[in-house]
Design an enzyme around this catalytic site. Structure first.
Site, PDB file in Angstrom:
ATOM      1  N   GLY A   1     -23.181  55.089 122.081  1.00 45.03           N
ATOM      2  CA  GLY A   1     -22.230  54.233 120.923  1.00 45.03           C
ATOM      3  C   GLY A   1     -21.233  55.025 120.566  1.00 45.03           C
TER       4      GLY A   1
ATOM      5  CG  HIS B   1      10.783  67.880 121.177  1.00 50.16           C
ATOM      6  ND1 HIS B   1       9.729  67.633 122.443  1.00 50.16           N
ATOM      7  CD2 HIS B   1      11.122  68.562 121.758  1.00 50.16           C
ATOM      8  CE1 HIS B   1       9.546  68.379 123.025  1.00 50.16           C
ATOM      9  NE2 HIS B   1      10.700  69.475 122.359  1.00 50.16           N
TER      10      HIS B   1
END
Ligand SMILES: Cc1cc2nc3c(=O)[nH]c(=O)nc-3n(C[C@H](O)[C@H](O)[C@H](O)COP(=O)(O)OP(=O)(O)OC[C@H]3O[C@@H](n4cnc5c(N)ncnc54)[C@H](O)[C@@H]3O)c2cc1C
Length: 475
Positions: free
Chosen positions: A192, A454
């Site tokens: 997990g 960007h």
């Protein structure tokens, strides 16, 4: 003479301390009782999350990632490191310092918000319509009366039957975060979140790690496509993961541990290791509360039984966080804590489990919110999927971290975002955009139309959203 409060919170983890702060902000006379004691014997507010969970694990994940980067990836950037050495003592010291800064931060917040703190174990002496009485047993014994009680006593690691934690050879998360030497062979039982994170830390520091998982599927709660990608990346990194494992025996002899187990194809196999971390889940912690004495109802799994707004069966007694149903996550505990404080003053907050994000802080990180593709199929919901790989994202290339992808799932008719799944760099940060989008009922087109900086990893979110309509720009 008992001290009287509008609200007494039992437990100072993320559920409890945040509930106390919100209650105090709302003008309620608030106290918090917490029994956690640091290695120095002093109170250490913040619960399992701050002391042996979220915070120290992330500190060690970062340090071990730095070690791995310096050893294996800096050279790609033209940075040569000679004589690289692990100083585990310093790494653990730094982790302890990070924990302490968080403990101290909560003490500061309690002072700022005038929250009375009592160090010790809180238990119910009385709970009823005319208020509650809480006994605090600690360095000083106190009795508190409260109009409202919020129970936030958290959870404890579950041991494997016949293999109790000794924190030397058989470790819970606590011992796994404090190993003073790197084990050569490390077994981890349970693949997990905690098993994968702890396994990653010690693998990066040099252990041969074998993870044994009982379930036949890897990361069953995650989207299957993301889980397949994670399996590919983790096994390539050197984590040996065995699925469908049934453990028959764990025996210790000297400094060696033998784990005897079978899988669907092999009836009996033995894993020899120097240490084993058992991470098979956590149990709710109601010990010492005197729940039975005052008739506080638990459910069949031992959690405090609550309704959808965290009310228990007793008037003005609430419970939040790991000790109640729902995902065992710090931010879920916090949301419930805030919501309960607001309910107490008559507000109407709502915690939506569908927009609780999940994160696994491995490298690459995994994060998701909303439904997986397999859930949508099982529920018969028609959807469209769009994926975008980090290998086509300019910032990921600059980082040198191009593994993984972003995946959007949107309703086939309305285009409402139903789930977002990420495996890749800073997935834990990127997922916030998806949570906001889902809370505001955004469509995948909405995300595709928003200007993203960007070059940034968030452009992979935009491109994956555009890919739902088969119009990703960069692939
Ligand atoms: C290794 C590890 C890593 C984790 N990483 C993450 C992660 O990255 N992100 C995430 O969201 N979750 C993570 N978790 C889970 C997270 O720690 C829990 O979900 C969170 O701590 C639950 O908060 P809580 O307030 O319900 O309980 P806890 O944090 O367990 O706090 C409960 C507090 O109550 C005290 N207490 C108990 N009984 C009494 C009593 N009778 N009287 C007084 N005090 C009492 C305890 O001593 C403790 O201080 C991690 C867990 C582990 C073990």
């Amino acid at each position: 003479m008992p001290q009287s409060f509008d609200v007494v919170v039992i437990g100072g983890g993320p559920g409890g301390y945040v509930a106390a702060i919100r209650a105090a902000q709302l003008g309620l006379a608030t106290a918090c009782v917490d029994e956690w004691q640091g290695a120095d014997g002093k109170p250490a507010l913040g619960g399992a999350c701050t002391n042996v969970g979220c915070i120290p694990s992330k500190a060690l994940l970062q340090s071990s990632e730095n070690f791995e980067q310096a050893g294996h990836h800096f050279a790609d950037h033209g940075v040569r490191v000679k004589g690289l050495e692990l100083d585990l003592v310093q790494m653990l010291k730094r982790k302890d310092k990070v924990v302490k800064a968080n403990n101290d931060g909560i003490v500061f917040l309690f002072k700022k918000n005038k929250i009375a703190f009592f160090h010790g174990r809180g238990s119910f002496m009385k709970a009823g319509g005319d208020g509650c009485e809480i006994a605090v047993k600690g360095a000083q014994n106190e009795t508190l009366t409260a109009k409202n009680v919020i129970v936030a006593t958290g959870s404890n690691p579950r041991a494997l039957p016949g293999a109790d934690f000794d924190e030397k050879l058989i470790l819970s998360n606590d011992g796994a975060l404090s190993l003073t030497e790197v084990p050569k062979r490390l077994g981890v039982i349970g693949a997990g979140v905690i098993g994968l994170e702890m396994g990653s830390v010690w693998r990066r520091l040099g252990s041969e790690v074998t993870i044994l998982e009982a379930l036949p599927a890897f990361l069953g709660a995650a989207d299957e496509q993301i889980a397949r990608e994670a399996w590919k990346i983790f096994t390539k990194q050197g984590l040996a993961i065995q699925l469908g494992v049934k453990i028959s025996k764990i025996s210790k002899s000297g400094k060696n541990i033998s784990i005897q187990y079978g899988t669907s194809d092999i009836s009996s196999k033995i894993l020899e290791c120097d240490r084993v971390i058992v991470s098979i889940g956590r149990s709710p912690n109601t010990e010492g509360l005197n729940a039975a004495g005052v008739g506080l109802k638990l459910d069949e799994r031992g959690f405090i039984a609550v309704d959808e707004i965290c009310r228990t069966n007793l008037p003005n007694v609430w419970a939040v966080g790991d000790v109640v149903r729902g995902p065992m996550l710090a931010h879920k505990a916090e949301e419930e804590g805030v919501a309960v404080a607001e309910r107490i003053v008559g507000q109407h907050p709502h915690v939506d489990f569908n927009t609780v994000p999940w994160v696994i802080y491995t490298s690459p990180e995994i994060a998701w919110v909303g439904k997986t593709e397999q859930q949508l199929k099982a529920e018969g919901i028609e959807y469209r999927a769009g994926t975008f790989p980090f290998s086509a994202n300019a910032r990921a290339r600059a980082l040198g971290d191009t593994g993984g992808m972003v995946k959007f799932l949107a309703d086939a008719k309305t285009d409402a975002i139903l789930g977002v799944h990420i495996i890749g760099p800073f997935a834990s940060e990127l997922i916030a955009e998806a949570v906001v989008a889902m809370e505001f009922r955004a469509t995948s087109e909405d995300i595709g139309m928003i200007c993203h900086a960007h070059p940034s990893l968030s452009e992979a979110m935009k491109d994956a959203a555009l890919a739902v309509d088969k119009r990703a720009l960069n692939i």
